[in-house]
Design an enzyme around this catalytic site. Structure first.
Site, PDB file in Angstrom:
ATOM      1  N   CYS A   1      -4.889 -19.735  14.399  1.00  0.00           N
ATOM      2  CA  CYS A   1      -3.627 -19.554  13.690  1.00  0.00           C
ATOM      3  C   CYS A   1      -3.890 -18.762  12.420  1.00  0.00           C
ATOM      4  O   CYS A   1      -4.830 -19.063  11.673  1.00  0.00           O
ATOM      5  CB  CYS A   1      -3.017 -20.913  13.345  1.00  0.00           C
ATOM      6  SG  CYS A   1      -1.477 -20.822  12.412  1.00  0.00           S
TER       7      CYS A   1
ATOM      8  N   HIS B   1       3.345 -21.950  20.332  1.00  0.00           N
ATOM      9  CA  HIS B   1       2.689 -21.968  19.021  1.00  0.00           C
ATOM     10  C   HIS B   1       3.635 -21.463  17.933  1.00  0.00           C
ATOM     11  O   HIS B   1       3.790 -22.102  16.878  1.00  0.00           O
ATOM     12  CB  HIS B   1       1.436 -21.085  19.104  1.00  0.00           C
ATOM     13  CG  HIS B   1       0.643 -21.016  17.843  1.00  0.00           C
ATOM     14  ND1 HIS B   1      -0.632 -21.539  17.724  1.00  0.00           N
ATOM     15  CD2 HIS B   1       0.919 -20.454  16.628  1.00  0.00           C
ATOM     16  CE1 HIS B   1      -1.083 -21.314  16.486  1.00  0.00           C
ATOM     17  NE2 HIS B   1      -0.171 -20.652  15.818  1.00  0.00           N
ATOM     18  N   GLU B   2       4.302 -20.329  18.203  1.00  0.00           N
ATOM     19  CA  GLU B   2       5.191 -19.745  17.190  1.00  0.00           C
ATOM     20  C   GLU B   2       6.458 -20.579  17.013  1.00  0.00           C
ATOM     21  O   GLU B   2       6.940 -20.770  15.886  1.00  0.00           O
ATOM     22  CB  GLU B   2       5.537 -18.302  17.553  1.00  0.00           C
ATOM     23  CG  GLU B   2       4.341 -17.375  17.681  1.00  0.00           C
ATOM     24  CD  GLU B   2       3.401 -17.409  16.492  1.00  0.00           C
ATOM     25  OE1 GLU B   2       3.855 -17.680  15.369  1.00  0.00           O
ATOM     26  OE2 GLU B   2       2.196 -17.175  16.694  1.00  0.00           O
TER      27      GLU B   2
ATOM     28  N   HIS C   1       5.966 -23.454  14.724  1.00  0.00           N
ATOM     29  CA  HIS C   1       6.005 -23.104  13.297  1.00  0.00           C
ATOM     30  C   HIS C   1       7.407 -23.283  12.711  1.00  0.00           C
ATOM     31  O   HIS C   1       7.556 -23.667  11.544  1.00  0.00           O
ATOM     32  CB  HIS C   1       5.576 -21.647  13.086  1.00  0.00           C
ATOM     33  CG  HIS C   1       4.109 -21.462  12.904  1.00  0.00           C
ATOM     34  ND1 HIS C   1       3.397 -22.044  11.876  1.00  0.00           N
ATOM     35  CD2 HIS C   1       3.204 -20.745  13.621  1.00  0.00           C
ATOM     36  CE1 HIS C   1       2.119 -21.688  11.955  1.00  0.00           C
ATOM     37  NE2 HIS C   1       1.978 -20.895  13.006  1.00  0.00           N
TER      38      HIS C   1
END
Length: 201
Positions: free
Chosen positions: A104, A146-147, A150
């Site tokens: 990351c 993953h994004e 966020h």
């Protein structure tokens, strides 16, 4: 009108913008278009495959990606106000350090194994207001998860199993990434993932 992007500093773990849920984009205006342009340029400079708006200090529900193996989906793009649906279950087995290690840009220089769904659906809008709706598999599905995480104040290190979480927490104490204001600048600072050394080889 084309917006020329500029490289922005990447926010490191510990800053509140990464640990609070990002807000919906109310209107795709010029400020949003500029931010998206900046994110694409920043992501490229950082050699990343994805970048979420909170990672450049903007608490908005936007992320970008650039990845070769996307199937029928665009190899580069952005999504505004995304909805991500897991179509494949997340295995409860231990992750494979060889094939399932994530990194990351906001946890620079580190990588830890993590299980993800290998099949997801992404919906939302691009910077021109066009609808996005496609499915993703494999590593591309991992990038999207993953994004998207966020935007909900979750970093991949928050999802690690007990074994890898212990290693991360030890590293976190060592790095001191528990305060606001830590950043690194792609293209200026030494690449934390060693891409600079790759170029020199």
């Amino acid at each position: 009108m084309a917006f020329e992007g500029k490289i922005l500093p990447i926010v490191i773990h510990g800053d509140p913008v990464l640990h609070n849920r990002a807000a919906e984009v109310e209107e795709i205006d010029d400020d949003v278009r500029q931010l998206v342009a900046d994110m694409h340029v920043t992501q490229e400079a950082a050699r990343g495959v994805g970048l979420a708006a909170p990672q450049v200090g903007a608490g908005l529900r936007i992320f970008t990606w650039a990845f070769e193996h996307t199937g029928d989906a665009p190899q580069q793009g952005e999504v505004i106000n995304p909805v991500l649906t897991l179509l494949g279950k997340v295995s409860q087995e231990d992750p494979d350090p060889e094939t399932e290690t994530e990194g990351c840009l906001s946890v620079p220089g580190l990588g830890y194994p993590l299980k993800r769904s290998d099949h997801v659906r992404l919906q939302g809008f691009d910077v021109d207001g066009n609808e996005i709706d496609f499915e993703a598999h494999g590593w591309f599905a991992r990038i999207l998860q993953h994004e998207f995480d966020h935007l909900n104040a979750t970093l991949y290190v928050n999802r690690l199993n007990t074994r890898w979480s212990k290693r991360w927490k030890k590293e976190l104490r060592k790095q001191g990434w528990n305060t606001a204001g830590n950043t690194w600048m792609p293209g200026e600072d030494t690449d934390p993932f060693g891409h600079d050394e790759d170029d020199d080889a």
